[in-house]
Design a protein around this motif. Structure first.
Motif, PDB file in Angstrom:
ATOM      1  N   PHE A 317       0.882  -1.168   0.000  1.00  0.00           N
ATOM      2  CA  PHE A 317       0.000   0.000   0.000  1.00  0.00           C
ATOM      3  C   PHE A 317       0.919   1.217   0.000  1.00  0.00           C
ATOM      4  O   PHE A 317       1.595   1.499   0.989  1.00  0.00           O
ATOM      5  CB  PHE A 317      -0.910   0.018   1.227  1.00  0.00           C
ATOM      6  CG  PHE A 317      -1.851   1.195   1.244  1.00  0.00           C
ATOM      7  CD1 PHE A 317      -3.048   1.154   0.554  1.00  0.00           C
ATOM      8  CD2 PHE A 317      -1.532   2.344   1.947  1.00  0.00           C
ATOM      9  CE1 PHE A 317      -3.913   2.241   0.553  1.00  0.00           C
ATOM     10  CE2 PHE A 317      -2.388   3.436   1.955  1.00  0.00           C
ATOM     11  CZ  PHE A 317      -3.581   3.383   1.258  1.00  0.00           C
ATOM     12  N   GLY A 318       0.973   1.918  -1.139  1.00  0.00           N
ATOM     13  CA  GLY A 318       1.940   3.005  -1.192  1.00  0.00           C
ATOM     14  C   GLY A 318       1.641   4.038  -2.250  1.00  0.00           C
ATOM     15  O   GLY A 318       0.600   3.998  -2.918  1.00  0.00           O
ATOM     16  N   LEU A 344       4.441  10.013   4.658  1.00  0.00           N
ATOM     17  CA  LEU A 344       4.028   8.796   3.965  1.00  0.00           C
ATOM     18  C   LEU A 344       3.688   7.680   4.947  1.00  0.00           C
ATOM     19  O   LEU A 344       2.678   6.989   4.794  1.00  0.00           O
ATOM     20  CB  LEU A 344       5.139   8.336   3.023  1.00  0.00           C
ATOM     21  CG  LEU A 344       5.311   9.145   1.736  1.00  0.00           C
ATOM     22  CD1 LEU A 344       6.676   8.877   1.116  1.00  0.00           C
ATOM     23  CD2 LEU A 344       4.205   8.816   0.743  1.00  0.00           C
ATOM     24  N   LYS A 345       4.511   7.517   5.973  1.00  0.00           N
ATOM     25  CA  LYS A 345       4.339   6.408   6.910  1.00  0.00           C
ATOM     26  C   LYS A 345       3.243   6.687   7.934  1.00  0.00           C
ATOM     27  O   LYS A 345       2.359   5.856   8.157  1.00  0.00           O
ATOM     28  CB  LYS A 345       5.673   6.136   7.620  1.00  0.00           C
ATOM     29  CG  LYS A 345       5.615   5.051   8.683  1.00  0.00           C
ATOM     30  CD  LYS A 345       5.408   3.674   8.095  1.00  0.00           C
ATOM     31  CE  LYS A 345       5.437   2.603   9.167  1.00  0.00           C
ATOM     32  NZ  LYS A 345       5.321   1.249   8.607  1.00  0.00           N
ATOM     33  N   ARG A 346       3.293   7.851   8.564  1.00  0.00           N
ATOM     34  CA  ARG A 346       2.464   8.100   9.740  1.00  0.00           C
ATOM     35  C   ARG A 346       1.124   8.761   9.436  1.00  0.00           C
ATOM     36  O   ARG A 346       0.160   8.566  10.160  1.00  0.00           O
ATOM     37  CB  ARG A 346       3.243   8.963  10.738  1.00  0.00           C
ATOM     38  CG  ARG A 346       4.470   8.246  11.298  1.00  0.00           C
ATOM     39  CD  ARG A 346       5.335   9.179  12.109  1.00  0.00           C
ATOM     40  NE  ARG A 346       6.488   8.477  12.708  1.00  0.00           N
ATOM     41  CZ  ARG A 346       7.525   9.086  13.262  1.00  0.00           C
ATOM     42  NH1 ARG A 346       7.563  10.412  13.312  1.00  0.00           N
ATOM     43  NH2 ARG A 346       8.513   8.371  13.778  1.00  0.00           N
ATOM     44  N   GLU A 347       1.075   9.549   8.364  1.00  0.00           N
ATOM     45  CA  GLU A 347      -0.165  10.245   8.051  1.00  0.00           C
ATOM     46  C   GLU A 347      -0.938   9.588   6.915  1.00  0.00           C
ATOM     47  O   GLU A 347      -2.172   9.599   6.921  1.00  0.00           O
ATOM     48  CB  GLU A 347       0.130  11.707   7.713  1.00  0.00           C
ATOM     49  CG  GLU A 347       0.762  12.477   8.870  1.00  0.00           C
ATOM     50  CD  GLU A 347       1.021  13.934   8.528  1.00  0.00           C
ATOM     51  OE1 GLU A 347       0.342  14.467   7.626  1.00  0.00           O
ATOM     52  OE2 GLU A 347       1.907  14.541   9.165  1.00  0.00           O
ATOM     53  N   LEU A 348      -0.223   9.011   5.946  1.00  0.00           N
ATOM     54  CA  LEU A 348      -0.882   8.378   4.797  1.00  0.00           C
ATOM     55  C   LEU A 348      -0.880   6.858   4.890  1.00  0.00           C
ATOM     56  O   LEU A 348      -1.405   6.188   4.014  1.00  0.00           O
ATOM     57  CB  LEU A 348      -0.202   8.830   3.496  1.00  0.00           C
ATOM     58  CG  LEU A 348      -0.197  10.350   3.272  1.00  0.00           C
ATOM     59  CD1 LEU A 348       0.558  10.706   2.004  1.00  0.00           C
ATOM     60  CD2 LEU A 348      -1.611  10.895   3.227  1.00  0.00           C
ATOM     61  N   VAL A 353       7.083   3.062  -0.777  1.00  0.00           N
ATOM     62  CA  VAL A 353       7.105   4.265  -1.600  1.00  0.00           C
ATOM     63  C   VAL A 353       7.899   3.953  -2.861  1.00  0.00           C
ATOM     64  O   VAL A 353       8.927   3.291  -2.815  1.00  0.00           O
ATOM     65  CB  VAL A 353       7.709   5.469  -0.848  1.00  0.00           C
ATOM     66  CG1 VAL A 353       9.099   5.159  -0.326  1.00  0.00           C
ATOM     67  CG2 VAL A 353       7.739   6.713  -1.727  1.00  0.00           C
ATOM     68  N   ARG A 354       7.380   4.383  -3.989  1.00  0.00           N
ATOM     69  CA  ARG A 354       8.096   4.249  -5.259  1.00  0.00           C
ATOM     70  C   ARG A 354       8.815   5.556  -5.555  1.00  0.00           C
ATOM     71  O   ARG A 354       8.202   6.625  -5.577  1.00  0.00           O
ATOM     72  CB  ARG A 354       7.123   3.931  -6.390  1.00  0.00           C
ATOM     73  CG  ARG A 354       7.787   3.912  -7.764  1.00  0.00           C
ATOM     74  CD  ARG A 354       6.722   3.860  -8.855  1.00  0.00           C
ATOM     75  NE  ARG A 354       7.315   3.975 -10.183  1.00  0.00           N
ATOM     76  CZ  ARG A 354       6.750   4.644 -11.186  1.00  0.00           C
ATOM     77  NH1 ARG A 354       5.598   5.275 -11.012  1.00  0.00           N
ATOM     78  NH2 ARG A 354       7.322   4.691 -12.366  1.00  0.00           N
ATOM     79  N   CYS A 355      10.130   5.486  -5.776  1.00  0.00           N
ATOM     80  CA  CYS A 355      10.947   6.668  -6.068  1.00  0.00           C
ATOM     81  C   CYS A 355      10.971   6.890  -7.575  1.00  0.00           C
ATOM     82  O   CYS A 355      11.690   6.209  -8.294  1.00  0.00           O
ATOM     83  CB  CYS A 355      12.354   6.487  -5.518  1.00  0.00           C
ATOM     84  SG  CYS A 355      12.422   6.364  -3.719  1.00  0.00           S
ATOM     85  N   LEU A 373       9.401   1.896   6.036  1.00  0.00           N
ATOM     86  CA  LEU A 373       8.872   2.077   4.682  1.00  0.00           C
ATOM     87  C   LEU A 373       9.756   1.309   3.707  1.00  0.00           C
ATOM     88  O   LEU A 373      10.958   1.550   3.633  1.00  0.00           O
ATOM     89  CB  LEU A 373       8.890   3.550   4.291  1.00  0.00           C
ATOM     90  CG  LEU A 373       7.631   4.390   4.466  1.00  0.00           C
ATOM     91  CD1 LEU A 373       7.931   5.840   4.056  1.00  0.00           C
ATOM     92  CD2 LEU A 373       6.485   3.852   3.633  1.00  0.00           C
ATOM     93  N   MET A 374       9.182   0.365   2.964  1.00  0.00           N
ATOM     94  CA  MET A 374       9.926  -0.257   1.883  1.00  0.00           C
ATOM     95  C   MET A 374      10.045   0.734   0.728  1.00  0.00           C
ATOM     96  O   MET A 374       9.206   1.628   0.577  1.00  0.00           O
ATOM     97  CB  MET A 374       9.243  -1.544   1.429  1.00  0.00           C
ATOM     98  CG  MET A 374       9.326  -2.655   2.460  1.00  0.00           C
ATOM     99  SD  MET A 374       8.748  -4.244   1.815  1.00  0.00           S
ATOM    100  CE  MET A 374       7.010  -3.871   1.600  1.00  0.00           C
ATOM    101  N   VAL A 375      11.090   0.563  -0.078  1.00  0.00           N
ATOM    102  CA  VAL A 375      11.371   1.494  -1.165  1.00  0.00           C
ATOM    103  C   VAL A 375      11.468   0.729  -2.474  1.00  0.00           C
ATOM    104  O   VAL A 375      12.192  -0.263  -2.570  1.00  0.00           O
ATOM    105  CB  VAL A 375      12.685   2.262  -0.914  1.00  0.00           C
ATOM    106  CG1 VAL A 375      13.048   3.117  -2.128  1.00  0.00           C
ATOM    107  CG2 VAL A 375      12.567   3.127   0.325  1.00  0.00           C
TER     108      VAL A 375
END
Length: 385
Positions: A317-318, A344-348, A353-355, A373-375
């Motif tokens: 989920f990202g 990204l982690k705490r609020e969403l 996350v995709r860079c 967070l996985m990247v």
């Protein structure tokens, strides 16, 4: 654009010493940040690369810096597609004496040609990765001048390269020295890198394979040894040591394996356990240099029925993230990069996350590792590779 709101004010940096506890990762060193007191001269002039050039008319700026005054929308490459000039005056600190000195750039958009006291250093193309130069032989004991020519024109280096030019991609690249710059003073022999790779983490024979790189300007007259420790906070998980016989100057890689790890914890998105790997270089039994890196033990793999993290099927989920911000382009300090990961982690509530579509800052990637967070790091490029 970036997921974080703009933050005001400049970053204040303190001088770091060789105390290992002040260095979260990377070599323990004397590091002297150069982010303050730069002079920006606008469009390039060859005379501005000369040490005795009169730069009184230049503007005083702080890094990170963008060459263009941007708004929150309506950008066009014509605003920055040119060659620009920066200058920095500095005095060599006393800690530089009898040490090797390196000039470190965290990122320049998108081609840099530095000149130190009139000595031209090799050109570096590509705006997203850090790079360094050894400048030991070019330093003066008193005043020094660093000039940097920045070429912000479209580059044939990935992720750029599309023959249709900068408007062919879904992001733009405002030029400038967009990340930090520092000087680093090192011993004549030091540990330049520690690369740690966890292997078979789900099995009882789990281990960490390590490549320890030594950079030597001279051959040692006394016995040389490397001690490796794996730490969980203040607790020592495992320690090994090995004698090193340097046969040449330059870089030598020494392999290690850390095994018998006991009941270590795996890194997970809900419990992002990280361990410190501390490599200490000893000369004649006395510590000469230390290098630290962090590692999380985890297994990530794709099967026909989905993705597995540490042996359990996992649903992503990202969101995608560009590292471009309104008003400043890529020129945001590390604290704002970290804030993006927190949002990204705490609020969403993301777990990945995709860079898009390039290597992003170490500050952001470190924060992802710490927060869970996985990247997904894209192959650099867009619609032409």
């Amino acid at each position: 654009m970036g997921t974080a709101a703009l933050a005001s004010g400049s970053v204040l940096f303190s001088r770091l010493t060789a105390n290992a506890q002040t260095t979260a990762r990377g070599p323990a060193k004397f590091q002297f940040p150069l982010n303050q007191n730069w002079l920006f001269g606008g469009q390039f002039s060859a005379d501005a690369l000369k040490p005795d050039f009169v730069d009184a008319a230049f503007s005083s700026i702080t890094l990170p810096h963008c060459v263009s005054k941007l708004s929150w929308q309506g950008w066009h490459p014509d605003q920055w597609t040119d060659i620009w000039i920066y200058r920095r005056h500095f005095s060599a600190p006393k800690e530089f004496k009898n040490r090797r000195v390196f000039l470190d750039f965290e990122g320049v958009m998108n081609t840099a040609t530095p000149v130190i006291n009139g000595h031209k250093l090799p050109k570096r193309a590509g705006g997203y990765l850090p790079f360094s130069y050894e400048i030991t032989n070019y330093l003066e004991p008193g005043k020094n001048v660093l000039a940097v020519a920045i070429d912000s024109r479209w580059n044939k280096v990935p992720p750029d390269g599309n023959p249709k030019g900068p408007t062919s991609v879904d992001y733009l690249e405002p030029g400038g020295i967009v990340r930090s710059v520092a000087l680093r003073a090192m011993p004549q022999i030091f540990i330049s890198d520690v690369f740690a790779k966890p292997v078979d983490v789900l099995n009882s024979n789990r281990r960490i394979e390590i490549q320890c790189a030594i950079d030597a300007a001279v051959l040692p007259e006394k016995p040389l040894q490397i001690k490796l420790e794996m730490l969980d906070g203040d607790r020592r998980v495992v320690v090994v040591s090995q004698n090193v016989n340097l046969k040449k100057v330059g870089e030598t890689t020494v392999p290690f394996t850390l095994s018998d790890l006991g009941n270590v914890k795996l890194w997970d998105v809900d419990a992002p356990q990280l361990y410190q790997i501390v490599a200490t270089l000893l000369l004649g039994g006395e510590p000469l240099h230390e290098c630290r890196t962090r590692v999380g033990l985890r297994e990530a793999r794709f099967e026909v029925d989905g993705f597995y993290l540490n042996g359990r099927r996992f649903r992503f989920f990202g969101l995608n993230r560009h590292e471009i911000y309104p008003y400043v382009g890529f020129a945001m300090p590390s604290r704002v990069m970290r804030r993006d990961a927190e949002i990204l982690k705490r609020e969403l509530n993301c777990n990945i996350v995709r860079c898009s579509h390039y290597p992003q800052t170490e500050a952001f990637l470190d924060a992802c590792d710490e927060l869970g967070l996985m990247v997904w790091e894209d192959t650099p490029g867009w619609n032409y590779l």
